[in-house]
Structure formats: structure tokens, C-alpha cells
Design a protein around this motif. Structure first.
Motif, PDB file in Angstrom:
ATOM      1  N   PHE A  16     -16.934  43.060   3.513  1.00  0.00           N
ATOM      2  CA  PHE A  16     -17.662  41.956   3.746  1.00  0.00           C
ATOM      3  C   PHE A  16     -17.461  40.570   3.016  1.00  0.00           C
ATOM      4  N   SER A  17     -17.365  39.795   3.366  1.00  0.00           N
ATOM      5  CA  SER A  17     -17.115  38.403   2.716  1.00  0.00           C
ATOM      6  C   SER A  17     -17.644  37.361   3.556  1.00  0.00           C
ATOM      7  N   ASP A  18     -18.661  36.305   3.051  1.00  0.00           N
ATOM      8  CA  ASP A  18     -19.141  35.428   3.906  1.00  0.00           C
ATOM      9  C   ASP A  18     -19.963  36.129   5.111  1.00  0.00           C
ATOM     10  N   GLY A  19     -20.421  37.208   5.104  1.00  0.00           N
ATOM     11  CA  GLY A  19     -21.319  37.771   6.001  1.00  0.00           C
ATOM     12  C   GLY A  19     -20.663  38.559   7.152  1.00  0.00           C
ATOM     13  N   LEU A  20     -19.048  38.378   7.004  1.00  0.00           N
ATOM     14  CA  LEU A  20     -18.338  39.064   8.178  1.00  0.00           C
ATOM     15  C   LEU A  20     -17.353  39.957   7.313  1.00  0.00           C
ATOM     16  N   ALA A  21     -16.868  40.916   8.126  1.00  0.00           N
ATOM     17  CA  ALA A  21     -15.822  41.860   7.675  1.00  0.00           C
ATOM     18  C   ALA A  21     -14.961  41.932   8.969  1.00  0.00           C
ATOM     19  N   GLY A  22     -13.422  41.966   8.367  1.00  0.00           N
ATOM     20  CA  GLY A  22     -12.463  41.825   9.117  1.00  0.00           C
ATOM     21  C   GLY A  22     -12.023  43.460   9.463  1.00  0.00           C
ATOM     22  N   VAL A  23     -11.865  43.756  10.822  1.00  0.00           N
ATOM     23  CA  VAL A  23     -11.722  45.118  11.082  1.00  0.00           C
ATOM     24  C   VAL A  23     -10.604  45.165  12.265  1.00  0.00           C
TER      25      VAL A  23
END
Length: 311
Positions: free
Chosen positions: A259-266
Motif C-alpha cells: 500500500f502507498s497513498d492508501g492504495l495498492a496495485g494488484v
């Protein structure tokens, strides 16, 4: 006939949408994020201190948040550094935000060259010279002598360092805090660092105590209390655990980043998007590759070209 043609033209898209919405992995899809910088780069990195490294025709340079070239895309280097504390490592030396060599003063007018270099953190950066790693300060002088076979950046006041084939941790004065007893290790994030043992990854605390046993085939760093991990299978083997080692987001992804800036790349099946900590899609899986959100932007790939979306 025109009505039939119109329907058939949209039928393939309609079938894809029906399939995606019916899939538990792709439920509650959102529309794609707004494109801030068009898809035009052969490679692209995260934004740091308002600049991001981008690649065109084999050359690297840096753009600003408006997509304007801030440092000329003309540098043939293997890997560009991110800006941190006003400087970035590019090729064999550090540059400032204007692209000029860093650390140059009237007393020391020469460029300081290193074999390799990493980002600054808390005033120190890892550099390699003469085959060994140490840490320099913001004047370009060694604060911790080059003694180590390998190192990682300082994070939360500690840096992982390798000596005699084993990893441990030092503080910012170079004092050994956690002994050299790990085959492989990560940096500290949210008070935990991943470690490798007998083919699996787990997590230790700042005292070197095992807090989550080594049970995962791949693992990322903690952020926002969650870390991406993969079990044995590659197909939908990725999920997110909490700091108790339990799955907070079930294994359902083919790939997952921190997670980074509240989001995660998936990645769902073949394409990538971004989820929030509740496992809800913030930006649907429409991309062929993604990097982390940083400073409100994320590099994403469509086909062979990279661009940037904005939150």
C-alpha cells in the motif's frame, strides 16, 4: 440493419463487462482513473519531490507533475534514482533538482563519483565504492565507512547490512543493533521487517524477534498495517496480512504490491488496478502494468507505453 450493426459492435464489450461483474475478483468495478500524463514513455518511475524518472529511446530524464521535461531525457544509465532530500543518483554521481552535480562547493569543486548509489533517508544514502557499501551524508562525505557487502536504505532509523554472507541491522551511527543472522532481509516498515528462512518469508520486530513466522513464498513491506504476501500457488495466491499474521484481505490476486497513498496495485487475472484497504476497487483493472501511487500520481502501462494517472 444499422440497429443490428450497432448492437454487434458493442456485443463483445458487453460480454466482457458481464463476465467481469460476475467475477468475485472484479466485483464492484470503478471507471478508470483520470490520465494526467499521456502514454508515451518506454518506462516510468514514481514521483518524488515533484519529479519522476522517465525513459524514451533508451535515455532517461525527469518530468514534473505537468509532464514537462525538467531534466533532459538524454542520460544513458541502467537505472535512475528517485529524488530524496533534494538529490538523486544518476549513472555514477548525484544530481540536484536542476540536474547539476551535487555536493560541489568552492572548497571541493570536483564531482564525487560512486559505483552505485541509493536514495537519501534521514540525511544518509547508501553508496558503493571499491566493491563495498557505506553511507554518505548530504555533503557527499562518508558518515559510515564502506565496509559492507551489500546494504539497504535506512528506514525507521535502521539499515540492513550484509557482512560475511549474513544480514543484520545497524543504526545511524554504524552500531550493530540486530546481529548478522539472516540469509535475506527487508527494511523496517510499520515496525516490522521481512526475513527469509528455509524458503519462506516472515517478519521480525526491531529487537530481532520473530513476530510472524516464515510461512510465505513471497512477501512485501507493511504499510497501513497490511503487507502483501503470496502462498504456494501463483494463481490468485496473493493477499494481504495484518500485523498478527492473519489474512485481512483474502488471497485472490495474481500479483500485489505494498500500500502507498492508501492504495495498492494488484492484478486480478491478466490486468492491473488499485484497491483500497477494504479490498474495494478504487481504479479498475484496465492496465497492463502499474507502479505505486506516490504524491498523488501512479505510473501505469497500456501496451508497451507508460503514462500517469492521478487520484
Amino acid at each position: 440493419m444499422p440497429a443490428i450493426k450497432k448492437f454487434s459492435g458493442y456485443s463483445a464489450i458487453a460480454l466482457i463487462i458481464i463476465f467481469l461483474v460476475s467475477s468475485p475478483v472484479f466485483s464492484a468495478l470503478t471507471r478508470p482513473a483520470r490520465i494526467a500524463i499521456e502514454f508515451q514513455y518506454d518506462d516510468a518511475r514514481d514521483f518524488h519531490e515533484g519529479l519522476a524518472a522517465v525513459k524514451k529511446k533508451g535515455n532517461w530524464g525527469y518530468i514534473d507533475i505537468h509532464g514537462q521535461e525538467a531534466i533532459q531525457i538524454a542520460h544513458k544509465v541502467l537505472e535512475p534514482g528517485n529524488f530524496s532530500e533534494g538529490v538523486a543518483f544518476l549513472g555514477d554521481h548525484y544530481i540536484d533538482l536542476d540536474g547539476n552535480p551535487a555536493f560541489i562547493t568552492e572548497d571541493e569543486p570536483g564531482i564525487k563519483f560512486f559505483d552505485r548509489g541509493r536514495e537519501f533517508s534521514s540525511g544518509l544514502a547508501a553508496v558503493k565504492t571499491g566493491g563495498l557499501w557505506g553511507f554518505i551524508d548530504l555533503t557527499g562525505h562518508f558518515a559510515i565507512a564502506p565496509l559492507y557487502e551489500d546494504v539497504q536504505n535506512f528506514s525507521e532509523g535502521l539499515a540492513a547490512v550484509k557482512l560475511n554472507g549474513r544480514w543484520g541491522f545497524i543504526d545511524m551511527f554504524g552500531h550493530l543493533i540486530i546481529p548478522y543472522e539472516f540469509v535475506n532481509i527487508g527494511s523496517f516498515h510499520d515496525g516490522l521487517a521481512k526475513f527469509y528462512s528455509r524458503g519462506r518469508w516472515g517478519y521480525i520486530d526491531r529487537n530481532g524477534k520473530i513476530r510472524i513466522k516464515a510461512a510465505f513464498y513471497e512477501a512485501g513491506d507493511f504499510n497501513n498495517g497490511l503487507a502483501p504476501v503470496r502462498m504456494r500457488t501463483n494463481y490468485r495466491g496473493w493477499g494481504f496480512i495484518n500485523k498478527a499474521g492473519r489474512f485481512a484481505i483474502k488471497r485472490r490476486y495474481n500479483f500485489a504490491e505494498e500500500f502507498s497513498d492508501g492504495l495498492a496495485g494488484v492484478a486480478g487475472d491478466a490486468r492491473y488496478g488499485f484497491i483500497n484497504a477494504r479490498a474495494e476497487w478504487e481504479y479498475s483493472p484496465f492496465y497492463d502494468g502499474v507502479r505505486k501511487f506516490s504524491e498523488g500520481f501512479a505510473a501505469v502501462r497500456q501496451g508497451s507505453k507508460w503514462g500517469y494517472i492521478v487520484r
